[in-house]
Design a protein around this motif. Structure first.
Motif, PDB file in Angstrom:
ATOM      1  N   ASN A 174      -3.072   7.670   8.631  1.00  0.00           N
ATOM      2  CA  ASN A 174      -2.295   8.026   7.341  1.00  0.00           C
ATOM      3  C   ASN A 174      -1.559   9.479   7.668  1.00  0.00           C
ATOM      4  O   ASN A 174      -2.314  10.326   8.132  1.00  0.00           O
ATOM      5  N   THR A 218       0.504   4.301   0.546  1.00  0.00           N
ATOM      6  CA  THR A 218      -0.071   5.279   1.497  1.00  0.00           C
ATOM      7  C   THR A 218       0.825   5.320   2.605  1.00  0.00           C
ATOM      8  O   THR A 218       1.129   4.330   3.395  1.00  0.00           O
ATOM      9  N   ALA A 270      -1.664  14.190   2.897  1.00  0.00           N
ATOM     10  CA  ALA A 270      -1.067  14.260   1.477  1.00  0.00           C
ATOM     11  C   ALA A 270      -0.267  15.512   1.403  1.00  0.00           C
ATOM     12  O   ALA A 270      -0.904  16.581   1.993  1.00  0.00           O
ATOM     13  N   ASP A 327       0.824  -1.004  -0.035  1.00  0.00           N
ATOM     14  CA  ASP A 327       0.096   0.142  -0.172  1.00  0.00           C
ATOM     15  C   ASP A 327       0.890   1.151  -0.050  1.00  0.00           C
ATOM     16  O   ASP A 327       1.931   1.223   1.007  1.00  0.00           O
ATOM     17  N   ARG A 340       1.890   5.741   6.382  1.00  0.00           N
ATOM     18  CA  ARG A 340       1.368   5.709   7.619  1.00  0.00           C
ATOM     19  C   ARG A 340       1.657   4.967   8.734  1.00  0.00           C
ATOM     20  O   ARG A 340       2.975   4.617   8.656  1.00  0.00           O
TER      21      ARG A 340
END
Length: 155
Positions: A152, A53, A155, A51, A55
């Motif tokens: 997370n 992302t 962004a 993944d 986090r």
């Protein structure tokens, strides 16, 4: 009423005195002494599809320790070093991630897992800063056995 009560100086003194009283009333209590500890990460590669992302995954263990996994570490190899500097003041935890890259020919990794020891079964305020990846997050950490959650990075 005496003329002193109609002067500007009287109101300035009164306002200053009122501001001092408000300042004393809202002054926070003692937070305690800062304690800094360090934790070196156990580096692994996720076997499942990665993944991307960035986090952290938090797991509260039954003995009061907390396992934090930093996920989606890009461009790091198994010879890299990922460590945390953990500053604790009362129930505030500030975590600073420190990364030393390894040799590019080594196998790649994307996860570092840390164990934070000595935390009470309390609610902590956690700030996690990763200057190497220019990311930061803040969250609440309720340290109760069995609690698991993921946060997370923005962004």
């Amino acid at each position: 009423m005496p003329p002193f009560f109609h002067s500007t100086e009287f109101y300035v003194i009164l306002f200053t005195f009122a501001a001092m009283i408000v300042g004393l009333l809202v002054k926070p209590g003692q937070r305690g002494q800062a304690e800094t500890s360090f934790a070196e990460g156990i580096l692994t590669a996720d076997n499942q599809p990665a993944d991307p992302t960035p986090r952290i995954e938090v797991k509260c263990l039954s003995n009061g320790d907390v396992a934090i996994s930093r996920c989606a570490l890009h461009s790091l190899t198994s010879s890299a070093t990922v460590a945390l500097a953990i500053t604790r003041i009362g129930f505030d935890l500030t975590v600073e991630e420190r990364i030393t890259p390894g040799h590019y020919a080594d196998p790649s990794i994307d996860r570092a897992t840390f164990i934070i020891k000595g935390l009470a079964n309390e609610r902590y305020h956690l700030k996690y800063n990763s200057p190497s990846f220019s990311t930061f997050l803040a969250t609440t950490l309720p340290n109760r056995p069995g609690i698991e959650f993921t946060r997370n990075f923005p962004a």
